[in-house]
Each structure stands twice: as structure tokens, then as C-alpha cells.
Write a protein that holds these residues in place. Structure first.
Motif, PDB file in Angstrom:
ATOM      1  N   SER A   1       0.828  -1.203   0.000  1.00 24.78           N
ATOM      2  CA  SER A   1       0.000   0.000   0.000  1.00 24.78           C
ATOM      3  C   SER A   1       0.864   1.256   0.000  1.00 24.78           C
ATOM      4  N   VAL A   2       1.918   1.248   0.798  1.00 25.72           N
ATOM      5  CA  VAL A   2       2.829   2.398   0.838  1.00 25.72           C
ATOM      6  C   VAL A   2       3.478   2.606  -0.527  1.00 25.72           C
ATOM      7  N   THR A   3       3.812   1.507  -1.197  1.00 21.68           N
ATOM      8  CA  THR A   3       4.408   1.609  -2.529  1.00 21.68           C
ATOM      9  C   THR A   3       3.443   2.247  -3.525  1.00 21.68           C
ATOM     10  N   VAL A   4       2.176   1.841  -3.482  1.00 25.78           N
ATOM     11  CA  VAL A   4       1.171   2.417  -4.391  1.00 25.78           C
ATOM     12  C   VAL A   4       0.960   3.893  -4.084  1.00 25.78           C
ATOM     13  N   ILE A   5       0.919   4.245  -2.805  1.00 28.40           N
ATOM     14  CA  ILE A   5       0.757   5.655  -2.421  1.00 28.40           C
ATOM     15  C   ILE A   5       1.958   6.474  -2.890  1.00 28.40           C
ATOM     16  N   ALA A   6       3.158   5.939  -2.720  1.00 28.56           N
ATOM     17  CA  ALA A   6       4.368   6.654  -3.164  1.00 28.56           C
ATOM     18  C   ALA A   6       4.362   6.846  -4.675  1.00 28.56           C
TER      19      ALA A   6
ATOM     20  N   VAL B   1       1.906   9.664  -5.433  1.00 35.21           N
ATOM     21  CA  VAL B   1       2.448  10.976  -5.055  1.00 35.21           C
ATOM     22  C   VAL B   1       3.567  11.395  -6.009  1.00 35.21           C
ATOM     23  N   SER B   2       4.346  10.443  -6.485  1.00 27.98           N
ATOM     24  CA  SER B   2       5.472  10.784  -7.357  1.00 27.98           C
ATOM     25  C   SER B   2       5.024  11.314  -8.712  1.00 27.98           C
ATOM     26  N   THR B   3       3.796  11.037  -9.104  1.00 34.39           N
ATOM     27  CA  THR B   3       3.311  11.590 -10.373  1.00 34.39           C
ATOM     28  C   THR B   3       3.141  13.100 -10.293  1.00 34.39           C
ATOM     29  N   ALA B   4       3.062  13.650  -9.085  1.00 27.07           N
ATOM     30  CA  ALA B   4       2.920  15.093  -8.916  1.00 27.07           C
ATOM     31  C   ALA B   4       4.262  15.819  -8.993  1.00 27.07           C
ATOM     32  N   LEU B   5       5.377  15.091  -9.006  1.00 25.48           N
ATOM     33  CA  LEU B   5       6.694  15.742  -9.085  1.00 25.48           C
ATOM     34  C   LEU B   5       6.883  16.376 -10.449  1.00 25.48           C
ATOM     35  N   ARG B   6       7.457  17.566 -10.447  1.00 25.96           N
ATOM     36  CA  ARG B   6       7.785  18.237 -11.698  1.00 25.96           C
ATOM     37  C   ARG B   6       9.163  17.804 -12.148  1.00 25.96           C
TER      38      ARG B   6
END
Length: 98
Positions: free
Chosen positions: A54-59, A62-67
């Protein structure tokens, strides 16, 4: 890969970026081990693995929001900012002029 990403975000300070990313990663791992151990005690290894997945999926989400890191200009070539051979060459040139 994590260190390289940090260095891309701080191109003028690669050592700082490496230290911060590694330090945060190790600290986060140490902080999350006791709660993960409690989950494993109550739910077994399968429960702990579900939490980690679950933590991996959340990470990932969230990483898709990085520019993309901006391409920074080259750092200035002053004393201490170049390579060892460049600094040595600059010192020799300065001695030859005097």
C-alpha cells in the motif's frame, strides 16, 4: 536512483542532495519499523506485506505530482568549484603571471 533524482533537483549542491535523500530514506525506514512490526504481530507477515504494498502504491501516486527538475546553469568555475585538475591549472596560471 533516489540520490540522482535529488541531485537533479539541487544541481549546484550534489553532495547536499545525496546526504539529505539518503538521510531521509534511512530515517523514514527506522521510524516505520516499529509500527510495521506491530502490524506483523497482529496480522502476521501477510498484513505487513499488504501495508508495504500500500505504501508503494501511495508513493507511486504521489510521485506523479513531481515536476521535472529545471536544467540549471553550470556552476561558476571559481576556486573550489571545478575539478582538482582545473583548480591546479588555475593556480599554475596565476603563478606564471606573477
Amino acid at each position: 536512483m533516489l540520490v540522482k533524482l535529488g541531485q537533479d533537483y539541487l544541481p549546484s549542491r550534489p553532495s547536499t542532495a545525496a546526504g539529505v535523500t539518503l538521510g531521509l530514506a534511512l530515517s523514514a525506514g527506522g521510524l516505520f519499523m516499529p509500527p510495521l512490526g506491530l502490524v506483523a504481530d497482529h496480522c502476521g507477515p501477510r498484513g505487513a506485506l499488504v501495508v508495504l504494498a500500500s505504501v508503494t502504491v501511495i508513493a507511486l501516486a504521489v510521485s506523479t505530482a513531481l515536476r521535472e527538475p529545471a536544467d540549471a546553469a553550470e556552476p561558476p568555475n571559481g576556486p573550489g568549484n571545478g575539478t582538482l585538475s582545473e583548480d591546479s591549472n588555475q593556480q599554475r596560471e596565476g603563478q606564471e603571471r606573477t
